[in-house]
Design a protein around this motif. Structure first.
Motif, short mmCIF file in Angstrom:
data_model
loop_
_atom_site.label_atom_id
_atom_site.label_comp_id
_atom_site.label_asym_id
_atom_site.label_seq_id
_atom_site.Cartn_x
_atom_site.Cartn_y
_atom_site.Cartn_z
N SER A 30 4.24 -1.85 -10.54
CA SER A 30 4.52 -0.79 -9.60
C SER A 30 4.52 -1.72 -8.32
CB SER A 30 3.44 0.27 -9.31
OG SER A 30 2.17 -0.27 -9.21
N LEU A 31 3.91 -3.03 -8.23
CA LEU A 31 4.07 -3.93 -7.09
C LEU A 31 4.40 -5.27 -7.57
CD1 LEU A 31 0.35 -3.38 -5.83
CD2 LEU A 31 2.18 -2.11 -4.88
N SER A 32 5.05 -5.73 -6.45
CA SER A 32 5.60 -7.26 -6.68
C SER A 32 4.47 -8.10 -6.98
CB SER A 32 6.34 -7.73 -5.54
OG SER A 32 5.68 -8.05 -4.46
N ASP A 33 4.74 -9.17 -8.00
CA ASP A 33 3.87 -9.91 -8.31
C ASP A 33 3.25 -10.65 -7.17
OD1 ASP A 33 4.08 -9.62 -11.06
OD2 ASP A 33 5.67 -11.14 -11.33
N ASN A 34 3.91 -11.12 -6.16
CA ASN A 34 3.62 -11.81 -4.82
C ASN A 34 2.35 -11.11 -4.28
OD1 ASN A 34 5.08 -14.18 -5.21
ND2 ASN A 34 6.77 -12.84 -4.65
N PHE A 35 2.81 -9.60 -3.95
CA PHE A 35 1.91 -8.53 -3.30
C PHE A 35 0.40 -8.66 -4.07
CE2 PHE A 35 0.05 -4.39 -2.23
CZ PHE A 35 -0.07 -4.70 -1.01
N GLU A 36 0.60 -8.44 -5.56
CA GLU A 36 -0.45 -8.40 -6.17
C GLU A 36 -1.46 -9.65 -6.12
OE1 GLU A 36 0.43 -7.38 -10.31
OE2 GLU A 36 0.68 -5.49 -10.07
N GLN A 37 -0.90 -10.96 -6.00
CA GLN A 37 -1.52 -12.13 -5.96
C GLN A 37 -2.21 -12.07 -4.66
OE1 GLN A 37 -1.73 -14.66 -8.21
NE2 GLN A 37 -0.61 -13.43 -9.72
N CYS A 38 -2.01 -11.43 -3.75
CA CYS A 38 -2.54 -11.55 -2.29
C CYS A 38 -3.70 -10.51 -2.36
CB CYS A 38 -1.46 -10.89 -1.10
SG CYS A 38 -0.28 -12.00 -0.85
N LEU A 39 -3.82 -9.54 -3.36
CA LEU A 39 -4.84 -8.80 -3.50
C LEU A 39 -6.14 -9.34 -4.35
CD1 LEU A 39 -3.17 -5.17 -4.26
CD2 LEU A 39 -4.26 -6.05 -1.92
N PHE A 40 -5.77 -10.28 -5.33
CA PHE A 40 -6.62 -10.93 -6.28
C PHE A 40 -7.85 -11.33 -5.67
CE2 PHE A 40 -4.06 -12.14 -10.39
CZ PHE A 40 -3.72 -10.80 -10.32
N GLY A 41 -8.98 -10.95 -6.05
CA GLY A 41 -10.28 -11.62 -5.32
C GLY A 41 -10.83 -10.63 -4.32
N LEU A 42 -9.97 -9.73 -3.93
CA LEU A 42 -10.74 -8.54 -2.90
C LEU A 42 -11.70 -7.66 -3.68
CD1 LEU A 42 -7.38 -7.57 -0.76
CD2 LEU A 42 -9.43 -9.30 -0.29
N THR A 43 -12.54 -7.18 -3.10
CA THR A 43 -13.54 -6.06 -3.58
C THR A 43 -13.55 -4.82 -2.71
OG1 THR A 43 -15.33 -7.13 -2.10
CG2 THR A 43 -15.11 -8.11 -4.27
N ALA A 44 -14.29 -3.69 -3.19
CA ALA A 44 -14.26 -2.53 -2.53
C ALA A 44 -14.85 -2.54 -1.21
CB ALA A 44 -15.05 -1.55 -3.40
N GLY A 45 -14.26 -2.06 -0.13
CA GLY A 45 -14.86 -2.19 1.17
C GLY A 45 -14.13 -3.19 2.05
N GLU A 46 -13.22 -3.99 1.48
CA GLU A 46 -12.48 -5.20 2.15
C GLU A 46 -11.38 -4.59 2.54
OE1 GLU A 46 -12.76 -9.56 0.98
OE2 GLU A 46 -13.18 -8.59 -1.03
N SER A 47 -10.91 -5.48 3.45
CA SER A 47 -9.48 -4.94 4.33
C SER A 47 -8.58 -6.18 4.49
CB SER A 47 -9.68 -4.25 5.76
OG SER A 47 -10.34 -2.98 5.58
N LYS A 48 -7.52 -6.42 4.32
CA LYS A 48 -6.58 -7.54 4.63
C LYS A 48 -5.27 -7.19 4.89
CE LYS A 48 -5.34 -11.61 1.73
NZ LYS A 48 -5.29 -12.44 0.77
N VAL A 49 -5.03 -8.02 5.89
CA VAL A 49 -3.56 -7.81 6.53
C VAL A 49 -2.62 -9.02 5.64
CG1 VAL A 49 -1.84 -8.20 8.46
CG2 VAL A 49 -4.40 -7.17 8.88
N ILE A 50 -1.41 -8.57 5.19
CA ILE A 50 -0.67 -9.38 4.11
C ILE A 50 0.75 -9.35 4.93
CG2 ILE A 50 0.31 -9.73 1.97
CD1 ILE A 50 -2.28 -8.25 0.91
N GLU A 51 1.07 -10.52 5.19
CA GLU A 51 2.45 -10.50 5.62
C GLU A 51 3.52 -11.12 4.40
OE1 GLU A 51 2.90 -12.69 9.49
OE2 GLU A 51 1.57 -11.51 10.32
N LEU A 52 4.51 -10.45 4.28
CA LEU A 52 5.35 -10.73 3.06
C LEU A 52 6.96 -11.01 3.53
CD1 LEU A 52 4.00 -8.46 0.16
CD2 LEU A 52 3.81 -10.89 0.55
N GLN A 53 7.55 -12.06 3.12
CA GLN A 53 8.95 -12.21 3.39
C GLN A 53 9.56 -11.27 2.41
OE1 GLN A 53 10.27 -14.35 5.74
NE2 GLN A 53 8.18 -14.44 6.33
N ALA A 54 10.89 -10.91 3.02
CA ALA A 54 11.68 -9.80 2.04
C ALA A 54 11.79 -10.08 0.65
CB ALA A 54 13.11 -9.54 2.73
#
Length: 143
Positions: free
Chosen positions: A42-66
């Motif tokens: 449901s998500l691009s592999d690149n976006f999923e990779q940016c989520l790896f390692g995050l835990t509940a309660g964390e926030s992150k800003v992810i900039e992705l090229q098209a």
């Protein structure tokens, strides 16, 4: 706390922003978070990779090229349809997003791009294809 990895079930809030800072989509506007499973496609592999390692309660800003977000527009996803195929109350106007039945019976959105006589041009690319975007994510839970 559980860390996001392959096959993790994740509940999160997200906001998708365009380069100009305008909001394209947000779970906050819908009033409920999104739920997904990492690796389900449901998500691009690149976006999923940016989520790896995050835990509940964390926030992150992810900039992705098209190409890493919703991909580049594919000319094979532009279809020309006979205007007589559009029946019922739905008004056929340029810019209208309509639901169409895909070959597998699933509904897929298409954007009316042009109308010329009896021909209607429909774009089945993701509306954000070809756009650089920023995701603001807030991880609510990981299972």
């Amino acid at each position: 706390m559980t860390i996001i990895g392959q096959n993790s079930a994740v509940t999160l809030h997200f906001t998708i922003k365009m380069k100009d800072g305008s909001v394209a989509d947000s779970t906050h506007n819908m009033g409920k978070p999104a739920k997904l499973v990492i690796g389900d496609g449901s998500l691009s592999d690149n976006f999923e990779q940016c989520l790896f390692g995050l835990t509940a309660g964390e926030s992150k800003v992810i900039e992705l090229q098209a190409q890493d977000a919703f991909g580049m527009p594919n000319p094979d996803h532009i279809h020309y349809m006979d205007r007589t195929k559009f029946v019922g109350d739905a008004e056929v106007e340029v810019g209208t997003v309509m639901a169409f039945s895909g070959p597998d019976g699933m509904e897929i959105p298409g954007i009316i791009q042009a109308i010329a006589g009896d021909s209607v041009t429909v774009d089945f690319n993701h509306p954000l294809a070809g756009q650089d975007v920023t995701f603001e994510v807030e991880i609510l839970s990981v299972e």
